[in-house]
Design a protein around this motif. Structure first.
Motif, PDB file in Angstrom:
ATOM      1  N   LEU A  55       0.863  -1.179   0.000  1.00  0.00           N
ATOM      2  CA  LEU A  55       0.000   0.000   0.000  1.00  0.00           C
ATOM      3  C   LEU A  55       0.901   1.231   0.000  1.00  0.00           C
ATOM      4  CD1 LEU A  55      -2.819   1.343   0.348  1.00  0.00           C
ATOM      5  CD2 LEU A  55      -2.433   1.167   2.826  1.00  0.00           C
ATOM      6  N   TRP A  56       0.677   2.143  -0.947  1.00  0.00           N
ATOM      7  CA  TRP A  56       1.509   3.329  -1.133  1.00  0.00           C
ATOM      8  C   TRP A  56       0.682   4.602  -0.997  1.00  0.00           C
ATOM      9  CZ3 TRP A  56       6.606   2.143  -2.346  1.00  0.00           C
ATOM     10  CH2 TRP A  56       6.846   0.875  -2.856  1.00  0.00           C
ATOM     11  N   ASP A  57       1.317   5.654  -0.499  1.00  0.00           N
ATOM     12  CA  ASP A  57       0.761   7.010  -0.545  1.00  0.00           C
ATOM     13  C   ASP A  57       1.207   7.590  -1.880  1.00  0.00           C
ATOM     14  OD1 ASP A  57       0.921   9.973  -0.345  1.00  0.00           O
ATOM     15  OD2 ASP A  57       0.145   9.610   1.655  1.00  0.00           O
ATOM     16  N   VAL A  58       0.266   7.910  -2.762  1.00  0.00           N
ATOM     17  CA  VAL A  58       0.587   8.371  -4.104  1.00  0.00           C
ATOM     18  C   VAL A  58       1.326   9.711  -4.083  1.00  0.00           C
ATOM     19  CG1 VAL A  58      -0.421   9.148  -6.298  1.00  0.00           C
ATOM     20  CG2 VAL A  58      -1.271   7.063  -5.202  1.00  0.00           C
ATOM     21  N   GLU A  59       0.917  10.612  -3.223  1.00  0.00           N
ATOM     22  CA  GLU A  59       1.514  11.951  -3.191  1.00  0.00           C
ATOM     23  C   GLU A  59       2.985  11.931  -2.788  1.00  0.00           C
ATOM     24  OE1 GLU A  59       0.945  16.121  -0.793  1.00  0.00           O
ATOM     25  OE2 GLU A  59      -0.850  14.981  -1.309  1.00  0.00           O
ATOM     26  N   THR A  60       3.331  11.094  -1.817  1.00  0.00           N
ATOM     27  CA  THR A  60       4.705  11.086  -1.299  1.00  0.00           C
ATOM     28  C   THR A  60       5.543   9.918  -1.815  1.00  0.00           C
ATOM     29  OG1 THR A  60       4.147   9.765   0.649  1.00  0.00           O
ATOM     30  CG2 THR A  60       3.923  12.182   0.835  1.00  0.00           C
ATOM     31  N   GLY A  61       4.892   8.872  -2.312  1.00  0.00           N
ATOM     32  CA  GLY A  61       5.600   7.673  -2.725  1.00  0.00           C
ATOM     33  C   GLY A  61       6.003   6.787  -1.567  1.00  0.00           C
ATOM     34  N   THR A  62       5.484   7.069  -0.384  1.00  0.00           N
ATOM     35  CA  THR A  62       5.813   6.309   0.812  1.00  0.00           C
ATOM     36  C   THR A  62       5.063   4.982   0.841  1.00  0.00           C
ATOM     37  OG1 THR A  62       6.138   8.360   2.036  1.00  0.00           O
ATOM     38  CG2 THR A  62       5.807   6.364   3.341  1.00  0.00           C
ATOM     39  N   ARG A  63       5.777   3.931   1.156  1.00  0.00           N
ATOM     40  CA  ARG A  63       5.152   2.613   1.332  1.00  0.00           C
ATOM     41  C   ARG A  63       4.570   2.579   2.741  1.00  0.00           C
ATOM     42  NH1 ARG A  63       7.504  -2.877  -0.953  1.00  0.00           N
ATOM     43  NH2 ARG A  63       6.232  -4.356   0.177  1.00  0.00           N
ATOM     44  N   LEU A  64       3.260   2.458   2.832  1.00  0.00           N
ATOM     45  CA  LEU A  64       2.574   2.556   4.109  1.00  0.00           C
ATOM     46  C   LEU A  64       2.396   1.210   4.811  1.00  0.00           C
ATOM     47  CD1 LEU A  64      -0.223   5.036   3.004  1.00  0.00           C
ATOM     48  CD2 LEU A  64       1.902   5.579   4.230  1.00  0.00           C
ATOM     49  N   GLU A  65       2.196   0.171   4.022  1.00  0.00           N
ATOM     50  CA  GLU A  65       1.887  -1.139   4.613  1.00  0.00           C
ATOM     51  C   GLU A  65       2.264  -2.221   3.615  1.00  0.00           C
ATOM     52  OE1 GLU A  65       1.250  -3.373   7.473  1.00  0.00           O
ATOM     53  OE2 GLU A  65       0.258  -1.474   7.895  1.00  0.00           O
ATOM     54  N   GLU A  66       2.490  -3.416   4.151  1.00  0.00           N
ATOM     55  CA  GLU A  66       2.795  -4.579   3.328  1.00  0.00           C
ATOM     56  C   GLU A  66       1.956  -5.746   3.807  1.00  0.00           C
ATOM     57  OE1 GLU A  66       6.539  -7.314   3.584  1.00  0.00           O
ATOM     58  OE2 GLU A  66       6.985  -5.598   2.271  1.00  0.00           O
ATOM     59  N   PHE A  67       1.373  -6.450   2.868  1.00  0.00           N
ATOM     60  CA  PHE A  67       0.565  -7.625   3.169  1.00  0.00           C
ATOM     61  C   PHE A  67       1.233  -8.818   2.497  1.00  0.00           C
ATOM     62  CE2 PHE A  67      -2.052  -3.834   2.749  1.00  0.00           C
ATOM     63  CZ  PHE A  67      -2.642  -3.768   4.013  1.00  0.00           C
ATOM     64  N   ARG A  68       1.629  -9.802   3.288  1.00  0.00           N
ATOM     65  CA  ARG A  68       2.367 -10.961   2.769  1.00  0.00           C
ATOM     66  C   ARG A  68       1.459 -12.175   2.574  1.00  0.00           C
ATOM     67  NH1 ARG A  68       7.410 -11.059   2.169  1.00  0.00           N
ATOM     68  NH2 ARG A  68       8.665  -9.250   2.719  1.00  0.00           N
ATOM     69  N   ASN A  69       1.939 -13.070   1.720  1.00  0.00           N
ATOM     70  CA  ASN A  69       1.282 -14.363   1.456  1.00  0.00           C
ATOM     71  C   ASN A  69      -0.082 -14.218   0.810  1.00  0.00           C
ATOM     72  OD1 ASN A  69       3.496 -15.799   2.521  1.00  0.00           O
ATOM     73  ND2 ASN A  69       2.748 -15.343   4.576  1.00  0.00           N
ATOM     74  N   HIS A  70      -0.256 -13.176   0.029  1.00  0.00           N
ATOM     75  CA  HIS A  70      -1.500 -13.015  -0.715  1.00  0.00           C
ATOM     76  C   HIS A  70      -1.532 -14.028  -1.853  1.00  0.00           C
ATOM     77  CE1 HIS A  70      -5.005 -10.949  -2.193  1.00  0.00           C
ATOM     78  NE2 HIS A  70      -4.455 -10.831  -3.377  1.00  0.00           N
ATOM     79  N   THR A  71      -2.632 -14.738  -2.008  1.00  0.00           N
ATOM     80  CA  THR A  71      -2.689 -15.814  -3.003  1.00  0.00           C
ATOM     81  C   THR A  71      -3.652 -15.579  -4.151  1.00  0.00           C
ATOM     82  OG1 THR A  71      -4.361 -16.996  -1.714  1.00  0.00           O
ATOM     83  CG2 THR A  71      -2.053 -17.540  -1.279  1.00  0.00           C
ATOM     84  N   LYS A  72      -4.421 -14.544  -4.147  1.00  0.00           N
ATOM     85  CA  LYS A  72      -5.399 -14.320  -5.232  1.00  0.00           C
ATOM     86  C   LYS A  72      -5.172 -12.983  -5.878  1.00  0.00           C
ATOM     87  CE  LYS A  72      -7.764 -18.084  -4.443  1.00  0.00           C
ATOM     88  NZ  LYS A  72      -7.850 -19.195  -5.259  1.00  0.00           N
TER      89      LYS A  72
END
Length: 72
Positions: A55-72
């Motif tokens: 998940l990114w903030d478009v204005e700043t380019g900052t990565r806000l969150e990461e979700f692992r092991n997504h399968t779909k």
């Protein structure tokens, strides 16, 4: 603004009016295979071949969150 990703593992933001690259966002370990904006355009989700969604903030380019092991 348009977004793209690919084998280089970056997420790219583009100015549609000018065709110029606005931002290069780094943080994926695998090929970026999916990108999508939130309805208000403030956030971007990107997914990679390593089953990670970021998940990114478009204005700043900052990565806000990461979700692992997504399968779909």
């Amino acid at each position: 603004t348009a977004a793209s990703g690919g084998m280089d593992k970056f997420v790219w933001l583009w100015n549609v009016a000018t065709g110029q690259m606005e931002r290069k966002m780094q943080g994926h370990a695998g090929w970026v295979t999916a990108v999508g904006f939130s309805p208000n355009g403030r956030y971007l989700l990107s997914g990679d071949r390593e089953s990670v969604v970021a998940l990114w903030d478009v204005e700043t380019g900052t990565r806000l969150e990461e979700f692992r092991n997504h399968t779909k």
